[in-house]
Design a protein around this motif. Sequence first.
Motif, PDB file in Angstrom:
ATOM      1  N   ALA A 384      46.435  32.986  19.911  1.00 27.57           N
ATOM      2  CA  ALA A 384      46.884  32.671  21.272  1.00 27.57           C
ATOM      3  C   ALA A 384      46.153  33.533  22.294  1.00 27.57           C
ATOM      4  O   ALA A 384      45.758  33.059  23.367  1.00 27.57           O
ATOM      5  N   ALA A 385      45.956  34.799  21.965  1.00 20.81           N
ATOM      6  CA  ALA A 385      45.230  35.698  22.866  1.00 20.81           C
ATOM      7  C   ALA A 385      43.783  35.241  23.034  1.00 20.81           C
ATOM      8  O   ALA A 385      43.226  35.303  24.142  1.00 20.81           O
ATOM      9  N   VAL A 386      43.154  34.766  21.951  1.00 23.18           N
ATOM     10  CA  VAL A 386      41.780  34.262  22.028  1.00 23.18           C
ATOM     11  C   VAL A 386      41.711  33.064  22.974  1.00 23.18           C
ATOM     12  O   VAL A 386      40.804  32.959  23.812  1.00 23.18           O
ATOM     13  N   ILE A 387      42.676  32.144  22.861  1.00 19.09           N
ATOM     14  CA  ILE A 387      42.691  30.952  23.720  1.00 19.09           C
ATOM     15  C   ILE A 387      42.884  31.341  25.177  1.00 19.09           C
ATOM     16  O   ILE A 387      42.145  30.897  26.067  1.00 19.09           O
ATOM     17  N   ILE A 388      43.891  32.176  25.444  1.00 16.35           N
ATOM     18  CA  ILE A 388      44.181  32.565  26.828  1.00 16.35           C
ATOM     19  C   ILE A 388      42.974  33.264  27.445  1.00 16.35           C
ATOM     20  O   ILE A 388      42.587  33.001  28.588  1.00 16.35           O
ATOM     21  N   SER A 389      42.352  34.154  26.675  1.00 14.53           N
ATOM     22  CA  SER A 389      41.176  34.869  27.171  1.00 14.53           C
ATOM     23  C   SER A 389      40.031  33.910  27.487  1.00 14.53           C
ATOM     24  O   SER A 389      39.270  34.131  28.435  1.00 14.53           O
ATOM     25  N   ALA A 390      39.916  32.823  26.721  1.00  9.22           N
ATOM     26  CA  ALA A 390      38.825  31.870  26.928  1.00  9.22           C
ATOM     27  C   ALA A 390      39.060  30.963  28.130  1.00  9.22           C
ATOM     28  O   ALA A 390      38.102  30.579  28.822  1.00  9.22           O
ATOM     29  N   VAL A 391      40.328  30.599  28.400  1.00 12.80           N
ATOM     30  CA  VAL A 391      40.581  29.592  29.437  1.00 12.80           C
ATOM     31  C   VAL A 391      40.929  30.175  30.800  1.00 12.80           C
ATOM     32  O   VAL A 391      40.771  29.482  31.814  1.00 12.80           O
ATOM     33  N   VAL A 392      41.393  31.406  30.862  1.00 10.47           N
ATOM     34  CA  VAL A 392      41.764  31.984  32.167  1.00 10.47           C
ATOM     35  C   VAL A 392      40.610  31.928  33.162  1.00 10.47           C
ATOM     36  O   VAL A 392      40.818  31.584  34.339  1.00 10.47           O
ATOM     37  N   PRO A 393      39.351  32.238  32.758  1.00 11.21           N
ATOM     38  CA  PRO A 393      38.260  32.154  33.737  1.00 11.21           C
ATOM     39  C   PRO A 393      38.016  30.744  34.284  1.00 11.21           C
ATOM     40  O   PRO A 393      37.324  30.592  35.296  1.00 11.21           O
ATOM     41  N   MET A 394      38.558  29.711  33.628  1.00  9.27           N
ATOM     42  CA  MET A 394      38.366  28.344  34.126  1.00  9.27           C
ATOM     43  C   MET A 394      39.164  28.091  35.392  1.00  9.27           C
ATOM     44  O   MET A 394      38.870  27.158  36.138  1.00  9.27           O
ATOM     45  N   PHE A 395      40.192  28.906  35.663  1.00 12.12           N
ATOM     46  CA  PHE A 395      40.987  28.713  36.883  1.00 12.12           C
ATOM     47  C   PHE A 395      40.195  29.249  38.069  1.00 12.12           C
ATOM     48  O   PHE A 395      39.877  30.427  38.143  1.00 12.12           O
ATOM     49  N   ASP A 396      39.869  28.357  38.997  1.00  8.45           N
ATOM     50  CA  ASP A 396      39.034  28.706  40.148  1.00  8.45           C
ATOM     51  C   ASP A 396      39.907  28.757  41.396  1.00  8.45           C
ATOM     52  O   ASP A 396      40.090  27.753  42.087  1.00  8.45           O
ATOM     53  N   ALA A 397      40.451  29.937  41.689  1.00 11.53           N
ATOM     54  CA  ALA A 397      41.323  30.085  42.854  1.00 11.53           C
ATOM     55  C   ALA A 397      40.537  29.961  44.159  1.00 11.53           C
ATOM     56  O   ALA A 397      41.071  29.518  45.183  1.00 11.53           O
ATOM     57  N   GLU A 398      39.260  30.311  44.112  1.00 11.92           N
ATOM     58  CA  GLU A 398      38.459  30.328  45.338  1.00 11.92           C
ATOM     59  C   GLU A 398      38.143  28.937  45.852  1.00 11.92           C
ATOM     60  O   GLU A 398      37.825  28.773  47.030  1.00 11.92           O
ATOM     61  N   ILE A 399      38.222  27.905  44.979  1.00 13.93           N
ATOM     62  CA  ILE A 399      37.838  26.560  45.401  1.00 13.93           C
ATOM     63  C   ILE A 399      38.754  26.041  46.504  1.00 13.93           C
ATOM     64  O   ILE A 399      38.318  25.298  47.394  1.00 13.93           O
ATOM     65  N   PHE A 400      40.022  26.451  46.503  1.00 14.39           N
ATOM     66  CA  PHE A 400      40.951  25.988  47.540  1.00 14.39           C
ATOM     67  C   PHE A 400      40.516  26.503  48.911  1.00 14.39           C
ATOM     68  O   PHE A 400      40.455  25.748  49.884  1.00 14.39           O
ATOM     69  N   GLY A 401      40.221  27.793  48.996  1.00 19.58           N
ATOM     70  CA  GLY A 401      39.761  28.352  50.267  1.00 19.58           C
ATOM     71  C   GLY A 401      38.403  27.812  50.681  1.00 19.58           C
ATOM     72  O   GLY A 401      38.153  27.564  51.867  1.00 19.58           O
ATOM     73  N   MET A 402      37.525  27.607  49.702  1.00 18.70           N
ATOM     74  CA  MET A 402      36.189  27.084  49.998  1.00 18.70           C
ATOM     75  C   MET A 402      36.273  25.692  50.614  1.00 18.70           C
ATOM     76  O   MET A 402      35.619  25.399  51.626  1.00 18.70           O
ATOM     77  N   LEU A 403      37.083  24.810  50.014  1.00 15.91           N
ATOM     78  CA  LEU A 403      37.207  23.458  50.555  1.00 15.91           C
ATOM     79  C   LEU A 403      37.906  23.462  51.915  1.00 15.91           C
ATOM     80  O   LEU A 403      37.604  22.633  52.773  1.00 15.91           O
ATOM     81  N   TRP A 404      38.844  24.379  52.123  1.00 15.87           N
ATOM     82  CA  TRP A 404      39.514  24.488  53.428  1.00 15.87           C
ATOM     83  C   TRP A 404      38.488  24.799  54.518  1.00 15.87           C
ATOM     84  O   TRP A 404      38.572  24.285  55.635  1.00 15.87           O
ATOM     85  N   ARG A 405      37.497  25.624  54.173  1.00 14.98           N
ATOM     86  CA  ARG A 405      36.477  25.992  55.156  1.00 14.98           C
ATOM     87  C   ARG A 405      35.402  24.917  55.289  1.00 14.98           C
ATOM     88  O   ARG A 405      34.910  24.657  56.384  1.00 14.98           O
ATOM     89  N   VAL A 406      35.029  24.293  54.157  1.00 18.40           N
ATOM     90  CA  VAL A 406      33.891  23.380  54.165  1.00 18.40           C
ATOM     91  C   VAL A 406      34.300  21.968  54.573  1.00 18.40           C
ATOM     92  O   VAL A 406      33.757  21.407  55.531  1.00 18.40           O
ATOM     93  N   LYS A 407      35.234  21.366  53.844  1.00 23.43           N
ATOM     94  CA  LYS A 407      35.696  20.015  54.168  1.00 23.43           C
ATOM     95  C   LYS A 407      37.123  19.848  53.661  1.00 23.43           C
ATOM     96  O   LYS A 407      37.350  19.678  52.457  1.00 23.43           O
ATOM     97  N   ARG A 408      38.053  19.871  54.566  1.00 24.19           N
ATOM     98  CA  ARG A 408      39.469  19.873  54.184  1.00 24.19           C
ATOM     99  C   ARG A 408      39.892  18.576  53.516  1.00 24.19           C
ATOM    100  O   ARG A 408      40.824  18.576  52.708  1.00 24.19           O
ATOM    101  N   LEU A 409      39.216  17.481  53.837  1.00 24.49           N
ATOM    102  CA  LEU A 409      39.597  16.205  53.231  1.00 24.49           C
ATOM    103  C   LEU A 409      39.412  16.238  51.719  1.00 24.49           C
ATOM    104  O   LEU A 409      40.133  15.562  50.976  1.00 24.49           O
ATOM    105  N   ASP A 410      38.464  17.047  51.225  1.00 22.18           N
ATOM    106  CA  ASP A 410      38.239  17.141  49.782  1.00 22.18           C
ATOM    107  C   ASP A 410      39.379  17.863  49.064  1.00 22.18           C
ATOM    108  O   ASP A 410      39.450  17.844  47.826  1.00 22.18           O
ATOM    109  N   LEU A 411      40.267  18.505  49.836  1.00 23.71           N
ATOM    110  CA  LEU A 411      41.442  19.116  49.220  1.00 23.71           C
ATOM    111  C   LEU A 411      42.401  18.058  48.673  1.00 23.71           C
ATOM    112  O   LEU A 411      43.192  18.354  47.777  1.00 23.71           O
ATOM    113  N   VAL A 412      42.315  16.833  49.213  1.00 23.28           N
ATOM    114  CA  VAL A 412      43.244  15.779  48.776  1.00 23.28           C
ATOM    115  C   VAL A 412      43.020  15.426  47.302  1.00 23.28           C
ATOM    116  O   VAL A 412      43.950  15.520  46.487  1.00 23.28           O
TER     117      VAL A 412
END
Length: 579
Positions: A384-412
């Motif tokens: 379970a630790a191996v899986i969690i360690s492998a997938v956590v980096p896939m979560f991209d928190a920055e994409i929400f802020g990036m789309l808010w700045r670049v094109k908000r319609l893509d947030l939909v």
Amino acid sequence: WPGLPVLRWLPVLRWLPRYSRAWLQLDLIAGLTVGLTVVPQALAYAEVAGLPLQYGLYSSFMGCFVYCFLGTAKDVTLGPTAIMSLLVSSYAFHEPVYAILLAFLSGCIQLAMGLLHLGFLLDFISCPVIKGFTSAAAITISFNQVKNILGLQGIPRQFFLQVYETLRRIGETRVGDAVLGLACLAALAGLRAMKSHLPRASHTDPLAARFSYLIVWTSATARNALVVLFAGLVAYSFQAMGSQPLTLTGSIPQGLPVFRLPCFSMTTPNGTVPFGSMVEDMGVGLAVVPLMGLLETVAIAKAFASQNDYRIDPNQELLAMGFANILGSFVSSYPITGSFGRTAVNAQSGVCTPAGGLVTGALVLLSLAYLTSLFYYIPKAALAAVIISAVVPMFDAEIFGMLWRVKRLDLVPLCVTFLLCFWEVQYGIVAGVLVSGILLLYSIARPPVKVSEGDVLLVQPRSSLHFPAIEYLRDTVCSRALAASPPRSVILDCCHISSIDYTVVVGLAELLQDLRKHGISLAFCSLQDPVLKVLLSADLEGFQHFPSREEAEQCGGAELGGGGAAPFTSTSESSLLPA
């Protein structure tokens, strides 16, 4: 296909004649390093897919062998991944027969797409949809493993029920599993951080420094294998002492899988499920699984080809993926795709050719043949630790802020995909693609139109015109032309229009007729050759066009064509409109 060179279909022939001993040494090191990563990950991803753990290993070697001969990216490794395992969990219903058949059918679809050059279909899955899916997958896969970290049994797989049951039963946590799981997570995170901050050793450094670098780099790269090995030794020690506070993986069948056709029906206590019913049960998964597999592989191949300065052939990658899944289904593999993490390890290990995959595949086969009895002692908390360690980096928190700045319609589409994937993966992906498609169609139906008022009314569509847009253009031109005081001629500047269709031609004929009824003339300027050819072929009544906007404006006034440069005109009766 006659006339096509063999080199195109068998990329191995491009590099094999030039193969050297130096390449062999680096490919061996890379293949072994990736093999130490793939074995523990394969066991863990089978858990994510809801299948017996041996199926993770069954899925980890055929792709390596096939890609060596058919792949065009030296770095890519094929095998089970977190994303694909999650999709298999959704569409194979935790039944190996369904998972293997899904691999076979997905391979057939991928192979057909490669032969028909349909790789462009992947372009319709937008980046916000991909990011929404992978971010949601990171959360669902990680939380799915919390039960194994805590040692809880009987937790449902549906995400919201899983959250509720886990929180409700958190008091039943097994201390041994929790301590070991958290320790493994900490060790994996520490080794990952150590590798990212490790300064590269140069040839001028002392031998001791280079040797230390090699030890630390190897330990950090093979961290999954080291952590699982350590956890297994801890579990074995407890077993030898007569007590076992850990939940173990248990017995895994030893030996290689039988090479045979996948089953096209399934026997159950209630009877036989025929092939048609199995396909119907998998439903949209027969589109989602092959497309997501291709998308993941091609995206990874392009990224590493750009990074390491070589080119790939996307259609050849589709063929390689198709053959890998078809042949994989003959050895009980579930659907596979390119692994970003293992591809990164491969590249960092200095792999020179796809031959490194042969070493990785051989290591997996050796594990199946001789080491499965040792896997009994691997704690589930460590996997379970191996899986969690492998997938956590896939979560991209920055994409929400990036789309808010670049094109908000893509947030939909991002948010639609992200939220619905917590309910059902297929609903999230399909809804995200549909929303992206609707936004794309809306931009086609409502192209930007610039209207400038002067001696004439200058109308400039800023993109090509297609049939959904012509009514919008007609309404825009008519409303502005009729509202202008005094009335003035209209010039349609077509410099940005590279193509039109028949419906647009009909709409333009109606626009000419509408304006003529109100005594307003319309001329076209800056027509590109393909558009001009279509309009001349349509023989529109009153059609006038000028080579440039300046010449059209010179003729502007109460009526176009009254002076200045002579327009090209067409005065015959249009056959597009009823009399």
